[in-house]
Design a protein around this motif. Structure first.
Motif, PDB file in Angstrom:
ATOM      1  N   UNK A  22       0.808  -1.215   0.000  1.00  0.00           N
ATOM      2  CA  UNK A  22       0.000   0.000   0.000  1.00  0.00           C
ATOM      3  C   UNK A  22       0.841   1.263   0.000  1.00  0.00           C
ATOM      4  N   UNK A  23       0.154   2.396  -0.120  1.00  0.00           N
ATOM      5  CA  UNK A  23       0.824   3.684  -0.143  1.00  0.00           C
ATOM      6  C   UNK A  23       1.288   4.068   1.263  1.00  0.00           C
ATOM      7  N   UNK A  24       2.193   5.029   1.339  1.00  0.00           N
ATOM      8  CA  UNK A  24       2.643   5.552   2.620  1.00  0.00           C
ATOM      9  C   UNK A  24       2.288   7.031   2.713  1.00  0.00           C
ATOM     10  N   UNK A  25       2.398   7.586   3.919  1.00  0.00           N
ATOM     11  CA  UNK A  25       2.055   8.988   4.134  1.00  0.00           C
ATOM     12  C   UNK A  25       2.873   9.916   3.243  1.00  0.00           C
ATOM     13  N   UNK A  26       4.129   9.586   3.028  1.00  0.00           N
ATOM     14  CA  UNK A  26       4.976  10.439   2.194  1.00  0.00           C
ATOM     15  C   UNK A  26       4.531  10.453   0.734  1.00  0.00           C
ATOM     16  N   UNK A  34      -3.320  13.946  -7.973  1.00  0.00           N
ATOM     17  CA  UNK A  34      -4.298  13.482  -6.998  1.00  0.00           C
ATOM     18  C   UNK A  34      -5.387  14.543  -6.829  1.00  0.00           C
ATOM     19  N   UNK A  35      -6.639  14.124  -6.666  1.00  0.00           N
ATOM     20  CA  UNK A  35      -7.701  15.109  -6.415  1.00  0.00           C
ATOM     21  C   UNK A  35      -7.442  15.855  -5.110  1.00  0.00           C
ATOM     22  N   UNK A  36      -7.956  17.074  -4.987  1.00  0.00           N
ATOM     23  CA  UNK A  36      -7.814  17.797  -3.722  1.00  0.00           C
ATOM     24  C   UNK A  36      -8.402  17.001  -2.557  1.00  0.00           C
ATOM     25  N   UNK A  37      -7.786  17.127  -1.408  1.00  0.00           N
ATOM     26  CA  UNK A  37      -8.268  16.545  -0.155  1.00  0.00           C
ATOM     27  C   UNK A  37      -8.202  15.010  -0.151  1.00  0.00           C
ATOM     28  N   UNK A  38      -7.304  14.435  -0.944  1.00  0.00           N
ATOM     29  CA  UNK A  38      -7.090  12.990  -0.894  1.00  0.00           C
ATOM     30  C   UNK A  38      -6.485  12.615   0.454  1.00  0.00           C
ATOM     31  N   UNK A  39      -7.001  11.560   1.057  1.00  0.00           N
ATOM     32  CA  UNK A  39      -6.490  11.074   2.339  1.00  0.00           C
ATOM     33  C   UNK A  39      -5.910   9.679   2.166  1.00  0.00           C
ATOM     34  N   UNK A  40      -5.140   9.260   3.169  1.00  0.00           N
ATOM     35  CA  UNK A  40      -4.590   7.905   3.193  1.00  0.00           C
ATOM     36  C   UNK A  40      -5.096   7.212   4.446  1.00  0.00           C
ATOM     37  N   UNK A  41      -5.812   6.112   4.259  1.00  0.00           N
ATOM     38  CA  UNK A  41      -6.342   5.334   5.384  1.00  0.00           C
ATOM     39  C   UNK A  41      -5.920   3.889   5.202  1.00  0.00           C
ATOM     40  N   UNK A  42      -5.132   3.390   6.136  1.00  0.00           N
ATOM     41  CA  UNK A  42      -4.641   2.008   6.095  1.00  0.00           C
ATOM     42  C   UNK A  42      -3.947   1.693   4.778  1.00  0.00           C
ATOM     43  N   UNK A  44      -4.463   2.943   1.846  1.00  0.00           N
ATOM     44  CA  UNK A  44      -5.287   3.113   0.646  1.00  0.00           C
ATOM     45  C   UNK A  44      -5.648   4.584   0.461  1.00  0.00           C
ATOM     46  N   UNK A  45      -5.649   5.036  -0.800  1.00  0.00           N
ATOM     47  CA  UNK A  45      -6.043   6.403  -1.106  1.00  0.00           C
ATOM     48  C   UNK A  45      -7.564   6.534  -1.008  1.00  0.00           C
ATOM     49  N   UNK A  46      -8.020   7.589  -0.381  1.00  0.00           N
ATOM     50  CA  UNK A  46      -9.452   7.848  -0.237  1.00  0.00           C
ATOM     51  C   UNK A  46      -9.744   9.205  -0.857  1.00  0.00           C
ATOM     52  N   UNK A  47     -10.621   9.206  -1.876  1.00  0.00           N
ATOM     53  CA  UNK A  47     -11.016  10.432  -2.554  1.00  0.00           C
ATOM     54  C   UNK A  47     -12.367  10.893  -1.998  1.00  0.00           C
ATOM     55  N   UNK A  48     -12.615  12.187  -2.054  1.00  0.00           N
ATOM     56  CA  UNK A  48     -13.851  12.722  -1.488  1.00  0.00           C
ATOM     57  C   UNK A  48     -14.746  13.246  -2.597  1.00  0.00           C
TER      58      UNK A  48
END
Length: 212
Positions: A22-26, A34-42, A44-48
């Motif tokens: 999976x992806x890392x915070x860096x 990446x779309x604005x406000x993309x987050x990383x949870x466990x 995985x990329x999470x788009x809003x």
């Protein structure tokens, strides 16, 4: 029709493919487009989804009110990421942080040790994340205060939680309609019914005119 075209992208667009583990915070600072406000949870990329007017106005109300009331030792951020650990980098809607956490204009993230309060305004696509996953992660990271804000008849309802240091879990301390009055993390008194009112405009400095 391809999925890329469905989203208005070129046919040769390549969706981000996660590495093994999976992806890392860096990676959020390095991945292109990446779309604005993309987050990383466990990992995985999470788009809003697009922001609703309720979401925008609630963030504005809390941001301005907290800025007005926060003591000098605190700063208020909005929609800014926090690296909880290597696989989790979340973006609370509003944050109260220690004033010394700002290390420069190129910062893209905060650390949980600097965050005093994290606020999440619930959207239709974020219900499970904001009610379950995010509070658990904020608590595990040691963030002392958490608010979850939900919509009821067009007005915000604020669910307030405080961290129990023994269990490292949040304890609910109140559900607030119309008025949000708290003594921690500092004295707070917010009129929640003011969500649709424009904030007052500060008068120009003495000796100047509005045209200057």
């Amino acid at each position: 029709m391809s999925a890329a075209r469905d989203y208005g992208l070129d046919e040769d667009y390549e969706w981000p493919r996660p590495p093994v583990g999976g992806w890392t915070a860096d990676d959020l600072d390095r991945l292109p487009n990446l779309p604005p406000h993309t987050e990383l949870i466990d990992g995985s990329l999470v788009f809003v989804s697009p922001q609703t007017s309720f979401h925008m106005r609630t963030i504005r109300l809390l941001d301005i009110a907290l800025l007005d009331r926060a003591p000098d030792e605190f700063e208020v951020y909005r929609e800014f990421t926090v690296t909880l650990d290597r696989r989790n980098r979340l973006e609370p809607d509003v944050l109260v942080v220690r004033a010394g956490a700002d290390t420069g204009p190129r910062d893209t993230r905060l650390l949980p040790k600097d965050v005093i309060l994290a606020v999440e305004v619930v959207s239709e696509d974020s219900v499970e994340r904001d009610r379950e996953a995010k509070p658990r992660k904020y608590a595990a990271a040691g963030i002392r205060h958490f608010w979850r804000v939900e919509q009821n008849n067009g007005l915000p309802v604020v669910y307030v939680y405080e961290l129990d240091p023994q269990t490292q879990a949040y304890v609910p301390t109140g559900i607030h309609h119309d008025k949000l009055r708290l003594t921690v993390p500092f004295p707070i008194d917010i009129d929640l019914t003011a969500i649709n009112r424009r904030p007052p405009v500060a008068p120009p400095p003495e000796g100047t005119t509005s045209a200057e």
